[in-house]
Design a protein around this motif. Structure first.
Motif, PDB file in Angstrom:
ATOM      1  N   GLU A  75       0.824  -1.208   0.000  1.00  0.00           N
ATOM      2  CA  GLU A  75       0.000   0.000   0.000  1.00  0.00           C
ATOM      3  C   GLU A  75       0.861   1.263   0.000  1.00  0.00           C
ATOM      4  O   GLU A  75       0.546   2.244  -0.675  1.00  0.00           O
ATOM      5  N   GLU A  76       1.958   1.231   0.770  1.00  0.00           N
ATOM      6  CA  GLU A  76       2.865   2.380   0.777  1.00  0.00           C
ATOM      7  C   GLU A  76       3.552   2.523  -0.579  1.00  0.00           C
ATOM      8  O   GLU A  76       3.750   3.634  -1.073  1.00  0.00           O
ATOM      9  N   GLN A  77       3.902   1.391  -1.190  1.00  0.00           N
ATOM     10  CA  GLN A  77       4.486   1.410  -2.532  1.00  0.00           C
ATOM     11  C   GLN A  77       3.525   2.060  -3.524  1.00  0.00           C
ATOM     12  O   GLN A  77       3.916   2.911  -4.334  1.00  0.00           O
ATOM     13  N   LYS A  78       2.256   1.687  -3.452  1.00  0.00           N
ATOM     14  CA  LYS A  78       1.248   2.242  -4.353  1.00  0.00           C
ATOM     15  C   LYS A  78       1.108   3.747  -4.153  1.00  0.00           C
ATOM     16  O   LYS A  78       0.974   4.507  -5.119  1.00  0.00           O
ATOM     17  N   PHE A  79       1.150   4.182  -2.897  1.00  0.00           N
ATOM     18  CA  PHE A  79       1.060   5.616  -2.601  1.00  0.00           C
ATOM     19  C   PHE A  79       2.231   6.370  -3.227  1.00  0.00           C
ATOM     20  O   PHE A  79       2.049   7.411  -3.873  1.00  0.00           O
ATOM     21  N   ILE A  80       3.451   5.855  -3.045  1.00  0.00           N
ATOM     22  CA  ILE A  80       4.640   6.497  -3.619  1.00  0.00           C
ATOM     23  C   ILE A  80       4.543   6.535  -5.138  1.00  0.00           C
ATOM     24  O   ILE A  80       4.805   7.562  -5.780  1.00  0.00           O
ATOM     25  N   ASP A  81       4.147   5.404  -5.730  1.00  0.00           N
ATOM     26  CA  ASP A  81       4.065   5.319  -7.195  1.00  0.00           C
ATOM     27  C   ASP A  81       3.099   6.348  -7.764  1.00  0.00           C
ATOM     28  O   ASP A  81       3.412   7.074  -8.711  1.00  0.00           O
ATOM     29  N   THR A  82       1.887   6.400  -7.199  1.00  0.00           N
ATOM     30  CA  THR A  82       0.843   7.243  -7.783  1.00  0.00           C
ATOM     31  C   THR A  82       1.049   8.723  -7.496  1.00  0.00           C
ATOM     32  O   THR A  82       0.680   9.569  -8.313  1.00  0.00           O
ATOM     33  N   ARG A  83       1.653   9.049  -6.359  1.00  0.00           N
ATOM     34  CA  ARG A  83       1.803  10.457  -5.993  1.00  0.00           C
ATOM     35  C   ARG A  83       3.088  11.092  -6.506  1.00  0.00           C
ATOM     36  O   ARG A  83       3.135  12.305  -6.724  1.00  0.00           O
ATOM     37  N   PHE A  84       4.147  10.287  -6.693  1.00  0.00           N
ATOM     38  CA  PHE A  84       5.437  10.894  -7.001  1.00  0.00           C
ATOM     39  C   PHE A  84       6.099  10.408  -8.290  1.00  0.00           C
ATOM     40  O   PHE A  84       6.915  11.116  -8.865  1.00  0.00           O
ATOM     41  N   LEU A  85       5.754   9.221  -8.749  1.00  0.00           N
ATOM     42  CA  LEU A  85       6.485   8.681  -9.894  1.00  0.00           C
ATOM     43  C   LEU A  85       5.757   8.870 -11.210  1.00  0.00           C
ATOM     44  O   LEU A  85       6.372   9.196 -12.214  1.00  0.00           O
ATOM     45  N   THR A  86       4.453   8.687 -11.249  1.00  0.00           N
ATOM     46  CA  THR A  86       3.739   8.864 -12.513  1.00  0.00           C
ATOM     47  C   THR A  86       3.754  10.319 -12.951  1.00  0.00           C
ATOM     48  O   THR A  86       3.552  10.626 -14.112  1.00  0.00           O
ATOM     49  N   GLN A  87       4.008  11.243 -12.006  1.00  0.00           N
ATOM     50  CA  GLN A  87       4.089  12.657 -12.360  1.00  0.00           C
ATOM     51  C   GLN A  87       5.456  13.018 -12.923  1.00  0.00           C
ATOM     52  O   GLN A  87       5.666  14.123 -13.392  1.00  0.00           O
ATOM     53  N   SER A  88       6.407  12.102 -12.846  1.00  0.00           N
ATOM     54  CA  SER A  88       7.753  12.418 -13.318  1.00  0.00           C
ATOM     55  C   SER A  88       8.224  11.400 -14.352  1.00  0.00           C
ATOM     56  O   SER A  88       9.382  11.045 -14.407  1.00  0.00           O
ATOM     57  N   MET A  89       7.289  10.894 -15.156  1.00  0.00           N
ATOM     58  CA  MET A  89       7.648   9.928 -16.186  1.00  0.00           C
ATOM     59  C   MET A  89       8.564  10.579 -17.213  1.00  0.00           C
ATOM     60  O   MET A  89       8.354  11.702 -17.640  1.00  0.00           O
ATOM     61  N   ASP A  90       9.582   9.868 -17.618  1.00  0.00           N
ATOM     62  CA  ASP A  90      10.533  10.418 -18.563  1.00  0.00           C
ATOM     63  C   ASP A  90      11.207   9.266 -19.288  1.00  0.00           C
ATOM     64  O   ASP A  90      11.137   8.119 -18.858  1.00  0.00           O
ATOM     65  N   ILE A  91      11.850   9.546 -20.388  1.00  0.00           N
ATOM     66  CA  ILE A  91      12.625   8.555 -21.121  1.00  0.00           C
ATOM     67  C   ILE A  91      14.047   9.088 -21.243  1.00  0.00           C
ATOM     68  O   ILE A  91      14.260  10.127 -21.868  1.00  0.00           O
ATOM     69  N   PRO A  92      15.056   8.435 -20.640  1.00  0.00           N
ATOM     70  CA  PRO A  92      14.919   7.220 -19.824  1.00  0.00           C
ATOM     71  C   PRO A  92      14.244   7.510 -18.489  1.00  0.00           C
ATOM     72  O   PRO A  92      14.160   8.670 -18.089  1.00  0.00           O
ATOM     73  N   PRO A  93      13.774   6.458 -17.789  1.00  0.00           N
ATOM     74  CA  PRO A  93      13.085   6.672 -16.517  1.00  0.00           C
ATOM     75  C   PRO A  93      13.970   7.404 -15.511  1.00  0.00           C
ATOM     76  O   PRO A  93      15.176   7.188 -15.446  1.00  0.00           O
ATOM     77  N   ARG A  94      13.359   8.281 -14.723  1.00  0.00           N
ATOM     78  CA  ARG A  94      14.088   9.003 -13.692  1.00  0.00           C
ATOM     79  C   ARG A  94      14.167   8.156 -12.433  1.00  0.00           C
ATOM     80  O   ARG A  94      13.235   7.443 -12.082  1.00  0.00           O
ATOM     81  N   GLY A  95      15.309   8.261 -11.745  1.00  0.00           N
ATOM     82  CA  GLY A  95      15.520   7.474 -10.540  1.00  0.00           C
ATOM     83  C   GLY A  95      15.659   8.351  -9.314  1.00  0.00           C
ATOM     84  O   GLY A  95      16.167   9.479  -9.387  1.00  0.00           O
ATOM     85  N   TYR A  96      15.219   7.824  -8.161  1.00  0.00           N
ATOM     86  CA  TYR A  96      15.252   8.578  -6.911  1.00  0.00           C
ATOM     87  C   TYR A  96      15.796   7.700  -5.790  1.00  0.00           C
ATOM     88  O   TYR A  96      15.406   6.540  -5.644  1.00  0.00           O
ATOM     89  N   HIS A  97      16.696   8.259  -5.001  1.00  0.00           N
ATOM     90  CA  HIS A  97      17.228   7.537  -3.852  1.00  0.00           C
ATOM     91  C   HIS A  97      16.143   7.369  -2.792  1.00  0.00           C
ATOM     92  O   HIS A  97      15.374   8.298  -2.519  1.00  0.00           O
ATOM     93  N   ILE A  98      16.081   6.182  -2.182  1.00  0.00           N
ATOM     94  CA  ILE A  98      15.238   5.955  -1.011  1.00  0.00           C
ATOM     95  C   ILE A  98      16.095   5.276   0.057  1.00  0.00           C
ATOM     96  O   ILE A  98      17.263   4.956  -0.177  1.00  0.00           O
ATOM     97  N   GLY A  99      15.512   5.036   1.238  1.00  0.00           N
ATOM     98  CA  GLY A  99      16.317   4.747   2.417  1.00  0.00           C
ATOM     99  C   GLY A  99      16.733   3.325   2.686  1.00  0.00           C
ATOM    100  O   GLY A  99      16.823   2.918   3.849  1.00  0.00           O
ATOM    101  N   GLY A 100      16.998   2.541   1.656  1.00  0.00           N
ATOM    102  CA  GLY A 100      17.463   1.179   1.863  1.00  0.00           C
ATOM    103  C   GLY A 100      18.957   1.054   1.608  1.00  0.00           C
ATOM    104  O   GLY A 100      19.506   1.729   0.738  1.00  0.00           O
ATOM    105  N   PHE A 101      19.610   0.184   2.351  1.00  0.00           N
ATOM    106  CA  PHE A 101      21.037  -0.054   2.142  1.00  0.00           C
ATOM    107  C   PHE A 101      21.369  -1.487   2.552  1.00  0.00           C
ATOM    108  O   PHE A 101      20.637  -2.116   3.318  1.00  0.00           O
TER     109      PHE A 101
END
Length: 304
Positions: A75-101
Motif C-alpha cells: 500500500e505504501e508502494q502504491k502511494f509512492i508510485d501514484t503520488r510521485f512517480l507517474t508525475q515524473s515519467m521520462d525517457i529514460p526513466p528518472r531514478g530517486y534515492h530511497i532509504g534502503g542499504f
C-alpha cells in the motif's frame, strides 16, 4: 567555408530544437509538494535535482528533519508510485534515492523498520549494489553509493498521528472505510474518515485537545442514547479526568463516558462488540483497568 544546402539547414535546426527541448525538460522538474499519507500519518516529498549521490540525499533529508523514504508494504508502494512517480515519467526513466542499504549482506532500512517487502526490477539486486533507488513506475534498483541519479524522496514520521480503525461501509458502495486520528496544528484531535476504495474523504470529526495527545480512538457500531448510531470515540485526558467523547458521522456529540479514578493517566483504549476497556497508570506506576459494558452500563475495575 562550405555552403550548406537548405535541407541540411532544416535538419540542423530540427536537431537544435530537439536538443533545446530536452534541455528544457531536464531542467523543468520541480520538487513535489509535501504530501501526507493518512494510513500512517507520515509525510513524503520528491526532490528533483540534476544529479545527486545517495549519501548527499540522505544528509539533505536529515537536514529537513526527515529521512530517505522507506517502503515497507504494497500500500505504501502504491502511494509512492501514484503520488510521485507517474508525475515524473521520462525517457529514460528518472531514478530517486530511497532509504534502503545493504549491510553484511542484508538489506535494511535507515529507520530500522522491518525489511519484509521488496519490489525489485527483474534480476536485481546485483551483488555490487549497496544502496536503494526507485525508478518509475515503481521498480527498485540497487546502486553503488557513488552513483549520481535524478533526485530523492524524503519521509517525515508525524508525531501527530495517533491511531486508526476500520469503519463499516458508510456510503453503501461495498467497501469498508478507514478512520485516522491525529492532532492538527491547532492541537485539536481530529478523526478523518475516508472510503477505502476511492480514498475520498467522507467526514472529519473534531474533539477537544486535552492536556496531552490522546492514546487512541474507538468505533462503536451501537452508540448514542438509543444504541442505534455508529459512534466514533476519542479518549481525552484534561490533566485530572479521563473521558471518552463520542460523535456520530456528522460531527454531532452523542455522549461522554468517564473512565479511571483521578490521578490515573490513560495509556490505552480498546473495544469489543459490547465493551470498552481503558488502562491507566498513576504516578507510582500502579495500573488500573476499567471495563465498561456499552450495552448495560456496568463497569469492572481491576488494579494491578
Amino acid at each position: 567555408m562550405q555552403k550548406l544546402h537548405s535541407h541540411s539547414v532544416k535538419i540542423l535546426v530540427s536537431i537544435s530544437s530537439v536538443l533545446a527541448g530536452l534541455l528544457l525538460t531536464n531542467f523543468s522538474w520541480a520538487d513535489s509538494a509535501k504530501i501526507r499519507w493518512d494510513i500512517n500519518g507520515h509525510s513524503y516529498q520528491r526532490v528533483d535535482v540534476i544529479a545527486v549521490k545517495w549519501s548527499v540525499a540522505d544528509q539533505a533529508c536529515a537536514e529537513k528533519g526527515g529521512y530517505l523514504a522507506t517502503i515497507t508494504g504494497r500500500e505504501e508502494q502504491k502511494f509512492i508510485d501514484t503520488r510521485f512517480l507517474t508525475q515524473s515519467m521520462d525517457i529514460p526513466p528518472r531514478g530517486y534515492h530511497i532509504g534502503g542499504f545493504k549491510e553484511s549482506g542484508k538489506w535494511k532500512w535507515l529507520n530500522n523498520e522491518s525489511w519484509a517487502y521488496s519490489n525489485w526490477y527483474k534480476e536485481h539486486p546485483y551483488d555490487i549494489g549497496t544502496h536503494l533507488s526507485i525508478y518509475n513506475p515503481g521498480y527498485w534498483l540497487d546502486k553503488d553509493i557513488t552513483k549520481y541519479i535524478d533526485g530523492y524522496i524524503c519521509e517525515w514520521s508525524n508525531n501527530n498521528y495517533l491511531g486508526n480503525a476500520i469503519v463499516p461501509d458508510i456510503n453503501n458502495n461495498g467497501a469498508l472505510e478507514y478512520a485516522v486520528l491525529y492532532r492538527d496544528i491547532n492541537t485539536k484531535h481530529v478523526i478523518v474518515i475516508k472510503d477505502s476504495s476511492t480514498h475520498n474523504k467522507l467526514s472529519a470529526l473534531t474533539f477537544p485537545a486535552g492536556s496531552e495527545p490522546s492514546v487512541g480512538m474507538i468505533v462503536l457500531e451501537k452508540a448514542g442514547a438509543q444504541k442505534s448510531t455508529l459512534g466514533f470515540g476519542v479518549i481525552i485526558y484534561d490533566g485530572k479526568n479521563t473521558v471518552v467523547q463520542l460523535k456520530d458521522i456528522h460531527n454531532t456529540a452523542i455522549g461522554k463516558i468517564p473512565f479511571l479514578s483521578s490521578g490515573y493517566k490513560p495509556r490505552s483504549i480498546s473495544v469489543s462488540a459490547t465493551t470498552i476497556s481503558v488502562v491507566g497508570v498513576d504516578k507510582n506506576g500502579k495500573a488500573l483497568m476499567e471495563i465498561y459494558n456499552n450495552a448495560t452500563g456496568k463497569r469492572l475495575k481491576l488494579i494491578f
